[in-house]
Motif scaffolding. Structure first.
Motif, PDB file in Angstrom:
ATOM      1  N   ILE A 556       0.805  -1.237   0.000  1.00  0.00           N
ATOM      2  CA  ILE A 556       0.000   0.000   0.000  1.00  0.00           C
ATOM      3  C   ILE A 556       0.834   1.282   0.000  1.00  0.00           C
ATOM      4  O   ILE A 556       0.572   2.180  -0.799  1.00  0.00           O
ATOM      5  CB  ILE A 556      -0.987  -0.002   1.176  1.00  0.00           C
ATOM      6  N   PRO A 557       1.869   1.414   0.861  1.00  0.00           N
ATOM      7  CA  PRO A 557       2.596   2.701   0.857  1.00  0.00           C
ATOM      8  C   PRO A 557       3.205   3.004  -0.508  1.00  0.00           C
ATOM      9  O   PRO A 557       3.132   4.132  -0.999  1.00  0.00           O
ATOM     10  CB  PRO A 557       3.697   2.509   1.916  1.00  0.00           C
ATOM     11  N   ARG A 558       3.781   1.974  -1.141  1.00  0.00           N
ATOM     12  CA  ARG A 558       4.442   2.224  -2.441  1.00  0.00           C
ATOM     13  C   ARG A 558       3.407   2.482  -3.531  1.00  0.00           C
ATOM     14  O   ARG A 558       3.584   3.364  -4.372  1.00  0.00           O
ATOM     15  CB  ARG A 558       5.321   1.017  -2.804  1.00  0.00           C
ATOM     16  N   VAL A 559       2.334   1.694  -3.527  1.00  0.00           N
ATOM     17  CA  VAL A 559       1.306   1.897  -4.556  1.00  0.00           C
ATOM     18  C   VAL A 559       0.675   3.277  -4.374  1.00  0.00           C
ATOM     19  O   VAL A 559       0.376   3.976  -5.356  1.00  0.00           O
ATOM     20  CB  VAL A 559       0.249   0.766  -4.490  1.00  0.00           C
ATOM     21  N   SER A 560       0.508   3.707  -3.111  1.00  0.00           N
ATOM     22  CA  SER A 560      -0.057   5.045  -2.858  1.00  0.00           C
ATOM     23  C   SER A 560       0.855   6.119  -3.441  1.00  0.00           C
ATOM     24  O   SER A 560       0.388   7.091  -4.051  1.00  0.00           O
ATOM     25  CB  SER A 560      -0.219   5.292  -1.355  1.00  0.00           C
ATOM     26  N   THR A 561       2.162   5.931  -3.261  1.00  0.00           N
ATOM     27  CA  THR A 561       3.113   6.903  -3.805  1.00  0.00           C
ATOM     28  C   THR A 561       3.038   6.906  -5.331  1.00  0.00           C
ATOM     29  O   THR A 561       2.998   7.970  -5.969  1.00  0.00           O
ATOM     30  CB  THR A 561       4.563   6.548  -3.363  1.00  0.00           C
ATOM     31  N   GLU A 562       2.991   5.711  -5.902  1.00  0.00           N
ATOM     32  CA  GLU A 562       2.926   5.608  -7.371  1.00  0.00           C
ATOM     33  C   GLU A 562       1.670   6.317  -7.882  1.00  0.00           C
ATOM     34  O   GLU A 562       1.720   7.078  -8.862  1.00  0.00           O
ATOM     35  CB  GLU A 562       2.921   4.125  -7.773  1.00  0.00           C
ATOM     36  N   MET A 563       0.554   6.081  -7.179  1.00  0.00           N
ATOM     37  CA  MET A 563      -0.704   6.703  -7.608  1.00  0.00           C
ATOM     38  C   MET A 563      -0.620   8.221  -7.453  1.00  0.00           C
ATOM     39  O   MET A 563      -1.107   8.977  -8.301  1.00  0.00           O
ATOM     40  CB  MET A 563      -1.867   6.129  -6.783  1.00  0.00           C
ATOM     41  N   SER A 564      -0.002   8.670  -6.345  1.00  0.00           N
ATOM     42  CA  SER A 564       0.124  10.117  -6.124  1.00  0.00           C
ATOM     43  C   SER A 564       0.893  10.776  -7.265  1.00  0.00           C
ATOM     44  O   SER A 564       0.575  11.893  -7.694  1.00  0.00           O
ATOM     45  CB  SER A 564       0.854  10.410  -4.810  1.00  0.00           C
ATOM     46  N   LEU A 565       1.929  10.079  -7.757  1.00  0.00           N
ATOM     47  CA  LEU A 565       2.703  10.641  -8.869  1.00  0.00           C
ATOM     48  C   LEU A 565       1.839  10.745 -10.129  1.00  0.00           C
ATOM     49  O   LEU A 565       1.898  11.736 -10.856  1.00  0.00           O
ATOM     50  CB  LEU A 565       3.947   9.771  -9.143  1.00  0.00           C
ATOM     51  N   HIS A 566       1.026   9.706 -10.352  1.00  0.00           N
ATOM     52  CA  HIS A 566       0.116   9.755 -11.512  1.00  0.00           C
ATOM     53  C   HIS A 566      -0.842  10.942 -11.374  1.00  0.00           C
ATOM     54  O   HIS A 566      -1.085  11.678 -12.331  1.00  0.00           O
ATOM     55  CB  HIS A 566      -0.714   8.473 -11.607  1.00  0.00           C
ATOM     56  N   VAL A 567      -1.396  11.099 -10.162  1.00  0.00           N
ATOM     57  CA  VAL A 567      -2.379  12.166  -9.936  1.00  0.00           C
ATOM     58  C   VAL A 567      -1.710  13.526 -10.115  1.00  0.00           C
ATOM     59  O   VAL A 567      -2.259  14.440 -10.742  1.00  0.00           O
ATOM     60  CB  VAL A 567      -3.005  12.030  -8.523  1.00  0.00           C
ATOM     61  N   LEU A 568      -0.485  13.646  -9.587  1.00  0.00           N
ATOM     62  CA  LEU A 568       0.236  14.915  -9.716  1.00  0.00           C
ATOM     63  C   LEU A 568       0.455  15.255 -11.192  1.00  0.00           C
ATOM     64  O   LEU A 568       0.181  16.381 -11.640  1.00  0.00           O
ATOM     65  CB  LEU A 568       1.585  14.813  -8.980  1.00  0.00           C
ATOM     66  N   ALA A 569       0.911  14.240 -11.954  1.00  0.00           N
ATOM     67  CA  ALA A 569       1.168  14.472 -13.384  1.00  0.00           C
ATOM     68  C   ALA A 569      -0.129  14.855 -14.100  1.00  0.00           C
ATOM     69  O   ALA A 569      -0.166  15.787 -14.913  1.00  0.00           O
ATOM     70  CB  ALA A 569       1.768  13.217 -14.009  1.00  0.00           C
ATOM     71  N   TYR A 570      -1.208  14.129 -13.759  1.00  0.00           N
ATOM     72  CA  TYR A 570      -2.495  14.406 -14.404  1.00  0.00           C
ATOM     73  C   TYR A 570      -2.957  15.828 -14.093  1.00  0.00           C
ATOM     74  O   TYR A 570      -3.334  16.591 -14.990  1.00  0.00           O
ATOM     75  CB  TYR A 570      -3.537  13.377 -13.925  1.00  0.00           C
ATOM     76  N   ASN A 571      -2.893  16.201 -12.800  1.00  0.00           N
ATOM     77  CA  ASN A 571      -3.366  17.534 -12.408  1.00  0.00           C
ATOM     78  C   ASN A 571      -2.512  18.641 -13.019  1.00  0.00           C
ATOM     79  O   ASN A 571      -3.016  19.693 -13.420  1.00  0.00           O
ATOM     80  CB  ASN A 571      -3.394  17.665 -10.877  1.00  0.00           C
ATOM     81  N   MET A 572      -1.191  18.389 -13.102  1.00  0.00           N
ATOM     82  CA  MET A 572      -0.299  19.388 -13.713  1.00  0.00           C
ATOM     83  C   MET A 572      -0.711  19.610 -15.172  1.00  0.00           C
ATOM     84  O   MET A 572      -0.809  20.750 -15.643  1.00  0.00           O
ATOM     85  CB  MET A 572       1.161  18.904 -13.686  1.00  0.00           C
ATOM     86  N   LYS A 573      -0.945  18.507 -15.894  1.00  0.00           N
ATOM     87  CA  LYS A 573      -1.300  18.645 -17.314  1.00  0.00           C
ATOM     88  C   LYS A 573      -2.652  19.340 -17.464  1.00  0.00           C
ATOM     89  O   LYS A 573      -2.848  20.142 -18.375  1.00  0.00           O
ATOM     90  CB  LYS A 573      -1.298  17.274 -18.000  1.00  0.00           C
TER      91      LYS A 573
END
Ligand code: SF4
Length: 590
Positions: A556-573
């Motif tokens: 969970i901690p790693r998958v949460s981090t991975e998902m957060s990066l996806h969300v960050l990239a999505y929101n930035m775009k």
């Protein structure tokens, strides 16, 4: 080594329950308890869980209600069977006779106990209505349970095809088998026509029987399956190593020694005899099997090489069983009864109620309807969304520092307590009610057909009669008021309303909150479209970027981090699209 007769009888009972209840997701602990005779307690627990909508409990109870209760034999029939078997057992050697008689008496006593427990706990109509409601939602296991409830051939075949299409392995196996047996109309027609080979391959991972049947078909080819000796040998061996020995025994004699060593076939025959003696072959306790289990090991045609091989196979089974037992222990100790061997935090996720589950994570997102930015997200390993509405709504409020929020969510989020929590926090909810009404599925009036009159605290039923408050009680932690009418016994439309004495309506103490939300939904017919185009947009975009793949990390901690990066990239775009790069950079610098 032959186990005591009582142990063999218990093993046989356990196997009798396990072959199908395991496919319905019953736990190993539940199988142990049933086989040990803790029947009433198990049925009561299943009933309580089924009442609260637990799909596993509904399907397990549905199977028991049909096979053990409905088809269960009367005491007279059981006693007649016991007497005839004991007479046939006179032909057995004395040691076998004694052992067989003890196992048989155990079995008959258990069947009587089961029958008594059924009549004490199970209401067939109630269980059937739960199963029908699950089937109406596309649950493959529930669809399969309904196959036996009709004698109409075309209807049976259609139900079996529906269950197979929904991915339920037993249905896939049975449909393949009926197609291979040449049953007219079984495969269906047109583009939806089923192929036996595909069905067996799809179910082979979960059912060694399917792999065995595939091997038998591959020997000389049969409906939809081409002849392929190498594949037949591989599948037969695999199935035997997984506990289904029949395919090797069936195809072995038709193969040349270079294709399959006759000693290997004899060795598997010996293993089969041992499984029979242990009560683990799924053949039931019968004189014929008891005789073969004794005669086979004593056969003079079995070479010493075959006996050595059989010992090896048996030891491999033992090692496999020890490993599985260890995993079973871990599963029993796990709070949610699950163990994932690939990623310890991953869990089985409900997938559109189609009777299948994907092991992985559940990503929650709250997306704003105007700009489609992901406002809040969370990775969980809970296999459903029922407890996520209020936490996600409150997380969203905190993220945007806004109290006056309206949230749209799909049916999977519908739960009274969650909706109440949101209302109490000042958050307006728009969540459609899931269609789980057993009455509706059974063609009876739905609760929505009964109108509540707050001023009188009573319902008006479809016949225009008053259903008045009768009593209040707590069920599964919810305070429920119960209402019914005194007019049911003389009602002309009762057949469309209830199969019981009178139709009872339950009302949760906070049901006014749900009624209020329903009125809001009625005034917002576009709610479901808004939710779809809002919440699914980021998921579609992220999946397009990621490709058809899984998370790259585990736990969970790693998958949460991975998902957060996806969300960050999505929101930035998204922000670049909405604001432009220069204003965004300027805003970041502030
Ligand atoms: S059976 Fe009873 S509750 Fe149902 S419509 Fe008739 S009177 Fe009303």
């Amino acid at each position: 080594m032959r186990p005591p007769a009582k142990v063999a009888a218990r093993n046989d009972r356990r196997r009798g329950f396990a072959w199908i209840l395991r496919q319905l997701c019953a736990s190993e602990q539940l199988l142990d308890r049933l086989a040990a005779g803790d029947i009433v307690a198990v049925l009561m627990e299943l009933k309580a869980r089924a009442k609260s909508g637990d799909p596993t409990a509904i399907n397990v109870l549905g199977e028991i209600a049909y096979q053990q209760c409905y088809l269960g034999r009367t005491d007279d029939v059981l006693e007649g069977y016991q007497a005839s078997q004991l007479t046939s057992a006179q032909a057995l050697p004395s040691m076998d006779r004694e052992s067989y008689s003890t196992a048989l008496r155990e079995d008959i006593a258990f069947d009587k106990q089961m029958k008594a427990a059924c009549s004490q706990v199970i209401d067939q109509d109630q269980v059937q209505s739960w199963v029908e409601a699950r089937a109406a939602q596309g649950d493959g296991a529930s669809l399969w349970l309904l196959v036996n409830l009709t004698n109409h051939m075309a209807e049976r075949q259609q139900r079996l095809r529906d269950a197979a299409a929904a991915g339920f392995p037993e249905a896939q196996f049975e449909l393949a088998w009926t197609i291979i047996a040449g049953q007219q109309g079984a495969a269906g027609t047109g583009t939806d026509m089923f192929n036996a080979g595909d069905l067996l391959r799809q179910s082979a991972d979960q059912l060694p029987r399917s792999e065995g049947e595939l091997a038998v078909c591959e020997l000389s080819g049969c409906y939809g399956i081409s002849a392929d000796i190498d594949a037949a040998v591989t599948h037969a061996r695999d199935a035997a190593q997984r506990g289904f020995v029949d395919a090797v025994i069936a195809i072995g004699p038709h193969l040349s020694p270079s294709q399959m060593d006759p000693d290997e076939v004899s060795a598997w025959t010996l293993v089969q005899a041992s499984l029979n003696q242990q009560g683990c072959a799924g053949n039931g306790i019968s004189v014929r099997w008891m005789k073969s289990a004794t005669d086979t090991p004593g056969s003079t045609t079995i070479t010493s090489n075959a006996r050595t091989l059989a010992d090896q196979f048996w030891q491999q089974y033992g090692a496999q069983m020890r490993e599985l037992k260890q995993i079973g222990k871990q599963m029993t100790q796990a709070p949610d009864g699950q163990v994932s061997l690939t990623d310890p935090d991953a869990r089985s996720m409900a997938t559109s109620g189609r009777g299948t589950g994907i092991v992985g994570y559940n990503v929650q997102t709250a997306v704003d309807t105007k700009h489609h930015m992901i406002v809040a997200h969370e990775v969980t390993n809970v296999g459903h969304d029922r407890d996520q509405l209020s936490p996600m709504a409150q997380k969203t409020c905190a993220a945007i520092d806004e109290k006056d929020l309206t949230v749209f969510a799909d049916r999977g989020y519908y739960k009274g307590e969650q909706i109440l929590e949101c209302e109490q926090a000042g958050i307006k909810t728009l969540v459609p009610k899931p269609q789980t009404s057993g009455n509706k599925a059974a063609g009876l009036f739905d609760k929505a057909d009964f109108r509540y009159i707050p001023a009188k605290n009573e319902y008006r039923c479809p016949a225009g009669e008053r259903a008045i408050w009768r009593y209040t009680r707590v069920e599964d932690g919810l305070t429920l008021h119960k209402y019914w009418s005194s007019a049911c016994s003389r009602c002309t439309i009762k057949a469309k309303c209830t199969m019981g004495e009178n139709r009872r309506i339950a009302r949760w103490e906070h049901e006014d909150v749900l009624d209020k939300m329903q009125r809001r939904l009625n005034r917002t017919p576009q709610a479901s479209r808004i939710r779809r185009q809002t919440a699914e947009h980021p998921f579609g975009t992220l999946k397009a970027w990621m490709g058809a793949t899984h998370f790259l990390t585990k736990t969970i901690p790693r998958v949460s981090t991975e998902m957060s990066l996806h969300v960050l990239a999505y929101n930035m775009k998204r922000a670049m699209q909405i604001l432009g790069i220069a204003p965004l950079m300027a805003a970041i610098r502030v």
